[in-house]
Scaffold this motif. Structure first.
Motif, PDB file in Angstrom:
ATOM      1  N   PHE A 414       0.826  -1.207   0.000  1.00 42.53           N
ATOM      2  CA  PHE A 414       0.000   0.000   0.000  1.00 42.53           C
ATOM      3  C   PHE A 414       0.866   1.264   0.000  1.00 42.53           C
ATOM      4  O   PHE A 414       0.529   2.263  -0.643  1.00 42.53           O
ATOM      5  N   PHE A 415       2.001   1.217   0.713  1.00 43.35           N
ATOM      6  CA  PHE A 415       2.878   2.383   0.780  1.00 43.35           C
ATOM      7  C   PHE A 415       3.569   2.631  -0.561  1.00 43.35           C
ATOM      8  O   PHE A 415       3.504   3.740  -1.118  1.00 43.35           O
ATOM      9  N   ILE A 416       4.243   1.620  -1.104  1.00 48.95           N
ATOM     10  CA  ILE A 416       5.001   1.782  -2.344  1.00 48.95           C
ATOM     11  C   ILE A 416       4.075   2.063  -3.522  1.00 48.95           C
ATOM     12  O   ILE A 416       4.341   2.963  -4.337  1.00 48.95           O
ATOM     13  N   GLN A 417       2.971   1.310  -3.625  1.00 41.69           N
ATOM     14  CA  GLN A 417       2.034   1.550  -4.721  1.00 41.69           C
ATOM     15  C   GLN A 417       1.409   2.938  -4.592  1.00 41.69           C
ATOM     16  O   GLN A 417       1.162   3.618  -5.590  1.00 41.69           O
ATOM     17  N   GLY A 418       1.180   3.367  -3.347  1.00 42.90           N
ATOM     18  CA  GLY A 418       0.641   4.698  -3.109  1.00 42.90           C
ATOM     19  C   GLY A 418       1.592   5.784  -3.598  1.00 42.90           C
ATOM     20  O   GLY A 418       1.162   6.770  -4.214  1.00 42.90           O
ATOM     21  N   LEU A 419       2.904   5.614  -3.334  1.00 42.66           N
ATOM     22  CA  LEU A 419       3.894   6.572  -3.824  1.00 42.66           C
ATOM     23  C   LEU A 419       3.880   6.651  -5.346  1.00 42.66           C
ATOM     24  O   LEU A 419       3.957   7.739  -5.943  1.00 42.66           O
ATOM     25  N   VAL A 454       3.075  -0.171  12.694  1.00 44.95           N
ATOM     26  CA  VAL A 454       4.026  -0.146  11.594  1.00 44.95           C
ATOM     27  C   VAL A 454       4.544   1.280  11.419  1.00 44.95           C
ATOM     28  O   VAL A 454       3.830   2.249  11.674  1.00 44.95           O
ATOM     29  N   ALA A 455       5.804   1.378  11.007  1.00 45.57           N
ATOM     30  CA  ALA A 455       6.418   2.680  10.727  1.00 45.57           C
ATOM     31  C   ALA A 455       6.716   2.762   9.241  1.00 45.57           C
ATOM     32  O   ALA A 455       7.251   1.815   8.654  1.00 45.57           O
ATOM     33  N   LEU A 456       6.381   3.888   8.635  1.00 39.23           N
ATOM     34  CA  LEU A 456       6.714   4.140   7.240  1.00 39.23           C
ATOM     35  C   LEU A 456       7.983   4.991   7.207  1.00 39.23           C
ATOM     36  O   LEU A 456       8.163   5.893   8.021  1.00 39.23           O
ATOM     37  N   ARG A 457       8.870   4.686   6.260  1.00 38.63           N
ATOM     38  CA  ARG A 457      10.153   5.388   6.158  1.00 38.63           C
ATOM     39  C   ARG A 457      10.371   5.759   4.694  1.00 38.63           C
ATOM     40  O   ARG A 457      10.291   4.897   3.814  1.00 38.63           O
ATOM     41  N   ALA A 458      10.602   7.025   4.412  1.00 39.99           N
ATOM     42  CA  ALA A 458      10.946   7.480   3.061  1.00 39.99           C
ATOM     43  C   ALA A 458      12.013   8.544   3.190  1.00 39.99           C
ATOM     44  O   ALA A 458      11.898   9.452   4.024  1.00 39.99           O
ATOM     45  N   VAL A 459      13.079   8.437   2.385  1.00 40.46           N
ATOM     46  CA  VAL A 459      14.180   9.383   2.481  1.00 40.46           C
ATOM     47  C   VAL A 459      14.552   9.919   1.105  1.00 40.46           C
ATOM     48  O   VAL A 459      14.339   9.280   0.080  1.00 40.46           O
ATOM     49  N   THR A 460      15.117  11.122   1.112  1.00 41.46           N
ATOM     50  CA  THR A 460      15.723  11.684  -0.088  1.00 41.46           C
ATOM     51  C   THR A 460      17.231  11.643   0.095  1.00 41.46           C
ATOM     52  O   THR A 460      17.746  11.848   1.198  1.00 41.46           O
ATOM     53  N   SER A 461      17.942  11.349  -0.984  1.00 45.58           N
ATOM     54  CA  SER A 461      19.395  11.220  -0.900  1.00 45.58           C
ATOM     55  C   SER A 461      19.973  11.245  -2.309  1.00 45.58           C
ATOM     56  O   SER A 461      19.239  11.163  -3.307  1.00 45.58           O
ATOM     57  N   VAL A 462      21.293  11.351  -2.387  1.00 42.29           N
ATOM     58  CA  VAL A 462      21.994  11.251  -3.668  1.00 42.29           C
ATOM     59  C   VAL A 462      22.611   9.876  -3.817  1.00 42.29           C
ATOM     60  O   VAL A 462      22.507   9.241  -4.853  1.00 42.29           O
ATOM     61  N   ASP A 463      23.248   9.381  -2.762  1.00 41.14           N
ATOM     62  CA  ASP A 463      23.936   8.099  -2.858  1.00 41.14           C
ATOM     63  C   ASP A 463      23.715   7.199  -1.640  1.00 41.14           C
ATOM     64  O   ASP A 463      24.334   6.156  -1.525  1.00 41.14           O
ATOM     65  N   GLY A 464      22.833   7.619  -0.721  1.00 38.37           N
ATOM     66  CA  GLY A 464      22.546   6.800   0.453  1.00 38.37           C
ATOM     67  C   GLY A 464      23.530   6.979   1.593  1.00 38.37           C
ATOM     68  O   GLY A 464      23.300   6.478   2.691  1.00 38.37           O
ATOM     69  N   MET A 465      24.640   7.701   1.362  1.00 43.25           N
ATOM     70  CA  MET A 465      25.620   7.895   2.428  1.00 43.25           C
ATOM     71  C   MET A 465      25.060   8.822   3.503  1.00 43.25           C
ATOM     72  O   MET A 465      25.288   8.641   4.688  1.00 43.25           O
ATOM     73  N   THR A 466      24.357   9.861   3.062  1.00 42.27           N
ATOM     74  CA  THR A 466      23.582  10.705   3.962  1.00 42.27           C
ATOM     75  C   THR A 466      22.175  10.793   3.384  1.00 42.27           C
ATOM     76  O   THR A 466      21.975  10.576   2.190  1.00 42.27           O
ATOM     77  N   ALA A 467      21.198  11.091   4.224  1.00 44.56           N
ATOM     78  CA  ALA A 467      19.820  11.133   3.738  1.00 44.56           C
ATOM     79  C   ALA A 467      18.972  12.016   4.646  1.00 44.56           C
ATOM     80  O   ALA A 467      19.243  12.145   5.843  1.00 44.56           O
TER      81      ALA A 467
END
Length: 509
Positions: A414-419, A454-467
């Motif tokens: 539901f989360f991913i399809q919703g995005l 349940v916890a939902l987690r979404a991040v913005t990043s360039v390479d995952g080193m920082t987010a």
């Protein structure tokens, strides 16, 4: 490589960002710890000294033999690198008496200086240092200043050696890209020939020679890295590449079937293996994240090894290792503490007796996607979010059961399809759902419930080193929460994680 830039790492979190910025100019570069500098041969066109969390005034501050390096090729010191140049070669560095962090405007720039070509007075830079240079070596001069930092940039008079006390790699330095190009192209003379197309051509040619008629086995995950690695190797050796896709019971909803279907059109030789029960058995009763990772990794190797042995005369194991995997496995101060077991670097059991081929080990994640695009791979594969090797096994906090996997798969769907439906998916670096070992009270109809959170987690990043946590619209989060609670039996509360990396990690385990 015909030419490269060497980046000497003194431990800065921004070192990888410098490398990415260099590569954006189609110039190949490598990161090496300050205590493991490679030979500076004819392929090295220049050297960049990174920043550092350390101070040059500390007794055990990281040091290098600068006189040896300066005699070889052009050199650019960034922040700590600049202070190291000044301090080691006759200047002076002291604790700053004014705050030198954040935006700073260059009020003076030396006319016709090569490093500042096409950069005007008034340009914005980004400072981040507690020390400052108070005196330059006698054979160096100031080439740029701000109101509070006189020696914001300097150059040695008799060699192409430069120091800057600001960070050109961050977007807050508005002309940082231009400055780096001036150094790479104007000063070092780089040809800017390292492109995705050239990488594909060179890699395929090298693997044809390296692998010959040997058979290669590759464990596909459905993710970007393993998929692009598979296509590169397939271009080199065709039917001699054997791909194995293992269903560990910890994939996303319908992922096993959908991924197998997506590979059909690529011409890859792929075998799907259903091994859910074996993984669930290996995980039974385990709650410690590291033990779960090791159990998943050990079971995968057993299943993969069984399948690989059914192929006659396999000589090579292919892996989708990328450059950050390599860098994270080497510390600038010796072996680093275990943060988590890595799914690619190391861990191959001796009994497999296979040689390793890693066609992506020079690339960052965005470079991998660019190489995939150069090979005209489907966008649906290349745009997929990263997904952890242990899958939902590290998104279910506590012990793993088939029922918990079912719950989290439904939530995650539901989360991913919703995005995707809301047009938000491509603006997020990575998203996922966590099943917490917490029961909370709720009310459904006229009944009180005591069910999972349940916890939902979404991040913005360039390479995952920082987010940074993704600032998703409230309306979207409300809609997804409503759908999850109404449709997923066993869940009565949804929370959203607003932690950034650092200090938090992207995954919860």
């Amino acid at each position: 490589m015909d030419e490269k830039i060497i980046i000497i790492d003194f431990g800065s979190q921004l070192t990888q960002l410098i490398a990415r910025r260099v590569r954006e100019h189609n110039v190949y570069c490598e990161i090496h710890p300050f205590n493991h500098i490679p030979e500076i041969d004819d392929t090295v066109k220049g050297i960049i000294l990174s920043g550092s969390p350390c101070s040059v005034r500390e007794v055990d501050a990281p040091m290098v033999d600068l006189k040896h390096l300066i005699s070889k090729v052009p050199l650019l010191g960034v922040c700590y690198g600049a202070q190291l140049l000044a301090d080691s070669l006759g200047g002076n560095v002291e604790a700053s008496t004014t705050r030198e962090y954040g935006r700073a405007i260059l009020g003076k720039i030396e006319d016709n200086n090569s490093l500042f070509a096409n950069i005007a007075v008034g340009t914005q830079t980004w400072m981040s240092h507690g020390d400052t240079i108070t005196n330059l070596p006698s054979n160096a001069r100031v080439i740029a200043s701000t109101d509070s930092v006189e020696m914001a940039a300097f150059q040695f008079n008799d060699v192409e050696v430069y120091g800057i006390q600001f960070h050109p790699e961050v977007t807050h330095t508005t002309d940082g890209k231009t400055l780096l190009k001036n150094f790479l192209v104007g000063i070092c003379g780089c040809a800017q020939s390292w492109t995705s197309d050239s990488f594909v051509e060179t890699s395929v040619a090298e693997m044809k020679e390296q692998l010959g008629d040997d058979k290669v086995v590759l464990g596909l995950s459905g993710g970007v890295d393993s998929s692009v690695a598979a296509m590169l190797i397939h271009k080199a050796i065709g039917k001699n590449l054997y791909c194995i896709f293992v269903d560990n019971g910890l994939l996303r909803k319908n992922e096993f079937e959908e991924v197998l279907e997506s590979y059909k059109g690529l011409g890859l030789n792929v075998k799907g293996v259903n091994a859910k029960d074996k993984f669930y058995e290996a995980l039974k009763g385990l709650t410690d994240p590291e033990l779960k990772r090791k159990a998943i990794g050990k079971t995968f190797i057993e299943v993969f090894d069984d399948e690989a042995h059914q192929i006659q005369d396999v000589k090579w194991l292919a892996q989708g290792t990328i450059y950050p995997d390599i860098i994270e496995s080497v510390s600038v101060k010796g072996p680093s503490a275990t943060i988590k077991s890595h799914h690619n670097v190391g861990g191959l059991p001796d009994y497999m007796k296979l040689k390793i081929v890693e066609p992506l080990k020079l690339l960052f994640k965005d470079g991998v996607r660019e190489v995939g695009a150069a090979m005209e791979m489907p966008t649906a594969i290349l745009s997929r979010h990263p997904f952890p090797g242990p899958g939902l096994g590290i998104r279910i906090l506590g012990d793993i059961t088939a029922e918990k996997v079912r719950i989290l798969q439904e939530v995650d769907y539901f989360f991913i399809q919703g995005l995707k439906d809301a047009g938000l998916y491509d603006g997020v670096w990575q998203a996922g759902s966590m099943l917490l070992p917490v029961q909370s009270v709720g009310v459904m109809g006229d009944e009180r419930t005591y069910e999972s959170v349940v916890a939902l987690r979404a991040v913005t990043s360039v390479d995952g080193m920082t987010a940074d946590w993704a600032h998703l619209p409230y309306e979207f989060l409300a809609d997804v929460s409503n759908k999850i609670i109404n449709n997923v039996k066993g869940v009565n509360r949804v929370v959203y994680d607003i932690s950034s990396k650092p200090p938090a990690t992207i995954e919860w385990e």
